[in-house]
Scaffold this motif. Structure first.
Motif, PDB file in Angstrom:
ATOM      1  N   PHE A 106      41.192   5.042  72.549  1.00 57.74           N
ATOM      2  CA  PHE A 106      42.588   5.452  72.579  1.00 57.74           C
ATOM      3  C   PHE A 106      43.449   4.344  73.179  1.00 57.74           C
ATOM      4  CE2 PHE A 106      41.620   9.730  71.390  1.00 57.74           C
ATOM      5  CZ  PHE A 106      40.334   9.911  71.855  1.00 57.74           C
ATOM      6  N   THR A 154      41.199  14.238  69.359  1.00 58.71           N
ATOM      7  CA  THR A 154      42.473  13.698  69.851  1.00 58.71           C
ATOM      8  C   THR A 154      42.921  14.431  71.112  1.00 58.71           C
ATOM      9  OG1 THR A 154      43.679  15.167  68.366  1.00 58.71           O
ATOM     10  CG2 THR A 154      43.241  12.917  67.573  1.00 58.71           C
ATOM     11  N   ALA A 173      46.917  12.908  71.987  1.00 58.16           N
ATOM     12  CA  ALA A 173      46.721  11.498  71.627  1.00 58.16           C
ATOM     13  C   ALA A 173      47.981  10.765  71.211  1.00 58.16           C
ATOM     14  CB  ALA A 173      45.652  11.343  70.548  1.00 58.16           C
ATOM     15  N   SER A 174      48.919  11.450  70.540  1.00 57.81           N
ATOM     16  CA  SER A 174      50.033  10.702  69.965  1.00 57.81           C
ATOM     17  C   SER A 174      51.377  11.426  70.018  1.00 57.81           C
ATOM     18  CB  SER A 174      49.728  10.357  68.499  1.00 57.81           C
ATOM     19  OG  SER A 174      49.530  11.543  67.748  1.00 57.81           O
ATOM     20  N   SER A 214      41.515   8.185  68.139  1.00 63.15           N
ATOM     21  CA  SER A 214      40.781   9.435  67.991  1.00 63.15           C
ATOM     22  C   SER A 214      39.308   9.147  68.228  1.00 63.15           C
ATOM     23  CB  SER A 214      40.994  10.054  66.611  1.00 63.15           C
ATOM     24  OG  SER A 214      40.431   9.231  65.622  1.00 63.15           O
TER      25      SER A 214
END
Lengths: 108, 123
Positions: free
Chosen positions: A71, A31, A51-52, A67
């Protein structure tokens, strides 16, 4: 080297609609990816890391997911100020960063 | 408030040199790795170089190896990028940037950027 490929190159969306931008890594980066917004004449602004996770001060309409190698950056309800160029960037090979080529988000 | 202010850009001829500077404030400069990123006109972002907080080690993109040198003066909270043997394709806005650091996960993406300094290489 890890290559990052963004799609589409240009995305036309109407204000108030949802925008979905994609980024693919050439190998598994877990990530370890972020997303930036850049407006003309300005420096990039970090939106999402890991990533988030939204960066400080970033509105909740911005979200990131994924992941491994796939993405997505989602903007849930586009505001006029969201039309810009968006870049993904991996840091799996930190500090040898790699950026995607960018997606231009334009008003439909 | 974290601030990064670049300077030193300009118009030079192919083969010439420039030294870019980035003055940092609002954080403990010596404790942070710092990075240079460039953007050619109308193009995307390209990582150029990174330097550790102590000044060593340093890292370079293939396009910068052997021609560019990154350094820092922690007493002046200033980051430098020496550009030698400049080529037309080195024309770009050069940004200095600081990575986000988390004590559990380490360094990640770049959360603070300067406004950039423009380097134009042309005969």
């Amino acid at each position: 080297d890890i290559a990052m490929t963004q799609s589409p190159t240009t995305l036309s969306v109407s204000p108030g609609e949802r925008a979905t931008l994609s980024c693919r890594a050439s190998q598994d980066i877990s990530t370890k990816i972020g997303w930036y917004q850049q407006k003309p004449g300005q420096a990039p602004r970090l939106l999402i890391y890991a990533a988030s996770t939204r960066a400080t001060g970033i509105p909740a309409r911005f979200s990131g997911s994924g992941s491994g190698t796939e993405f997505t950056l989602t903007i849930s309800s586009l505001q006029s100020e969201d039309f810009a160029v968006y870049y993904c960037q991996q840091y799996h090979n930190w500090p040898l960063y790699t950026f995607g080529q960018g997606t231009k988000l334009e008003i439909k | 408030e974290v601030q990064l202010v670049e300077s030193g850009g300009g118009l030079v001829q192919p083969g010439e040199s420039l030294r870019l500077s980035c003055l940092a404030s609002g954080f403990t400069f010596r404790t942070y790795t710092m990075t240079w990123v460039r953007q050619a006109p109308g193009r995307g972002l390209e990582w150029v170089s990174t330097i550790s907080g102590s000044g060593s080690p340093t890292y370079y993109a293939d396009s910068a190896k052997g021609r560019f040198t990154v350094s820092r003066d922690n007493s002046k909270s200033t980051l430098y990028l020496q550009l030698n043997s400049l080529r037309v394709e080195d024309s770009a806005v050069y940004y200095c940037a600081r990575p986000y650091y988390d004590s559990l996960t380490g360094y990640s993406n770049l959360d603070y950027w300067g406004q950039g300094t423009l380097v134009t290489v042309s005969s």
